[in-house]
Scaffold this motif. Structure first.
Motif, mmCIF file in Angstrom:
data_model
loop_
_atom_site.group_PDB
_atom_site.id
_atom_site.type_symbol
_atom_site.label_atom_id
_atom_site.label_comp_id
_atom_site.label_asym_id
_atom_site.label_seq_id
_atom_site.Cartn_x
_atom_site.Cartn_y
_atom_site.Cartn_z
ATOM 1 N N ILE A 56 -2.447 40.264 -38.371
ATOM 2 C CA ILE A 56 -1.729 38.995 -38.557
ATOM 3 C C ILE A 56 -0.329 39.077 -37.959
ATOM 4 O O ILE A 56 0.161 38.134 -37.318
ATOM 5 N N LEU A 57 0.329 40.232 -38.149
ATOM 6 C CA LEU A 57 1.657 40.421 -37.555
ATOM 7 C C LEU A 57 1.590 40.318 -36.037
ATOM 8 O O LEU A 57 2.446 39.677 -35.407
ATOM 9 N N ALA A 58 0.565 40.925 -35.426
ATOM 10 C CA ALA A 58 0.427 40.874 -33.965
ATOM 11 C C ALA A 58 0.216 39.445 -33.489
ATOM 12 O O ALA A 58 0.810 39.016 -32.483
ATOM 13 N N VAL A 59 -0.618 38.685 -34.199
ATOM 14 C CA VAL A 59 -0.845 37.288 -33.820
ATOM 15 C C VAL A 59 0.456 36.487 -33.940
ATOM 16 O O VAL A 59 0.775 35.648 -33.084
ATOM 17 N N THR A 60 1.225 36.749 -34.988
ATOM 18 C CA THR A 60 2.504 36.061 -35.176
ATOM 19 C C THR A 60 3.480 36.376 -34.056
ATOM 20 O O THR A 60 4.167 35.494 -33.529
ATOM 21 N N VAL A 61 3.544 37.672 -33.691
ATOM 22 C CA VAL A 61 4.411 38.064 -32.572
ATOM 23 C C VAL A 61 3.968 37.364 -31.291
ATOM 24 O O VAL A 61 4.788 36.867 -30.511
ATOM 25 N N GLY A 62 2.653 37.296 -31.075
ATOM 26 C CA GLY A 62 2.137 36.618 -29.887
ATOM 27 C C GLY A 62 2.557 35.160 -29.841
ATOM 28 O O GLY A 62 2.964 34.652 -28.791
#
Length: 328
Positions: A56-62
């Motif tokens: 979820i953190l990676a998707v948010t950063v994206g």
């Protein structure tokens, strides 16, 4: 560091917009892959939740990079590639089983492709080494993944990165001038279009014409003319301000885009460049982008300023002004 060529460094191949959007896509895709891997079973629920949280953190950063990444300097985007390595190693380490760990480790291929697509050689090698080293270490330290599996994954990452690098260099050659190594007209136009799409950013451009170049070709031969073009290009290439792009626009004409510089500042800059080749007479037209200018309109005004310099006797630099527009 200035951006003066397109064929010698992969980082010059793509615009900041393409770089940011590709990085955003890789973060989002990697995050989704982690979420899918985390949903593969009910055992070790705590670890699966950690993997899902990192996803979820990676998707948010994206999503954040897609929204705001275009305005960020390349060093920030490069730092996000390193962040990607850290996130991948984390989810590999905490994965509940070997299969999930290997699936998450495969996301490191994104790091290899991204680094070799946008970074220069040394930075790309560093990113790939970090991705392979950290991911392989995380797999081996788990104790449930065979060494051969970690090695096979490393081979895949390095191979994809190498192929990406080769393709990028070959593609970037299409925007390079074979004689001088500078950007060619195509590369320049693409870069200028990218800059002019940024509303509210100060931008200037210049056309630099070598005076009486035809006479050199006629009296001394084309080889002498080619040597002169290369010498001038080399003199200017190493002295450009950060962010500037110098191109061979065609024949004996060079083009220069100067992001962040007003018209008067750009005028002083091109005069400084001309002083680097004191034995060569150069006529220069400079224009600052006005509100609503397209790249074609900006270059047309630089060309009008160049025309005035030539009409007045050559060997000088002039800025297209509001008064010149009113006189036209």
């Amino acid at each position: 560091m200035s951006t003066s060529t397109t064929g010698t460094a992969a980082r010059d191949f793509a615009s900041p917009r393409v770089m940011a959007h590709t990085l955003a896509l890789f973060f989002a895709a990697g995050g989704c892959a982690a979420l899918l891997a985390a949903s593969g079973g009910s055992d070790a629920a705590g670890r699966r939740w950690v993997v899902a949280a990192v996803g979820i953190l990676a998707v948010t950063v994206g999503a954040a990079v897609f929204r705001w990444g275009v305005s960020q300097p390349r060093v920030v985007l490069g730092g996000l590639v390193t962040l990607g390595c850290i996130l991948i190693s984390t989810i590999v380490w905490v994965s509940p089983d070997s299969a999930t760990a290997v699936a998450c480790a495969s996301i490191s291929t994104f790091v290899g492709v991204m680094a070799c697509f946008f970074a220069d050689r040394r930075i790309a090698v560093a990113h790939v080494a970090t991705a392979v080293g950290s991911t392989a270490s995380a797999l081996l330290l788990r104790g449930d993944t065979p060494v051969a599996t970690a090695g096979a994954l490393a081979v895949v990452v390095v191979t994809l990165a190498s192929v990406t690098r080769t393709l990028v260099i070959r593609a970037s050659d299409a925007g390079a001038d074979a004689l001088t190594g500078l950007a060619n007209r195509r590369g320049f136009d693409e870069a200028l279009d990218e800059h002019t799409r940024r509303a509210g950013v100060v931008l200037s451009a210049a056309l630099l014409d070598l005076d009486h170049f035809k006479r050199i070709n006629d009296t001394s031969g084309h080889e002498a003319g080619d040597r002169l073009l290369r010498r001038v290009a080399d003199s200017w290439r190493g002295s450009l301000p950060a962010g500037a792009l110098l191109a061979r626009h065609g024949g004996d004409e060079f083009a220069l885009v100067l992001p962040g510089m007003s018209g008067p500042e750009a005028l002083e800059e091109v005069r400084r460049l001309c002083r680097l080749v004191p034995d060569v007479s150069v006529s220069v037209g400079v224009a600052e982008r006005w509100a609503g200018d397209s790249s074609a309109q900006l270059m047309r005004r630089a060309d009008l300023a160049l025309y005035r310099v030539k009409a007045d006797g050559r060997g000088a630099a002039a800025l297209h002004t509001e008064a010149a527009r009113n006189d036209a």
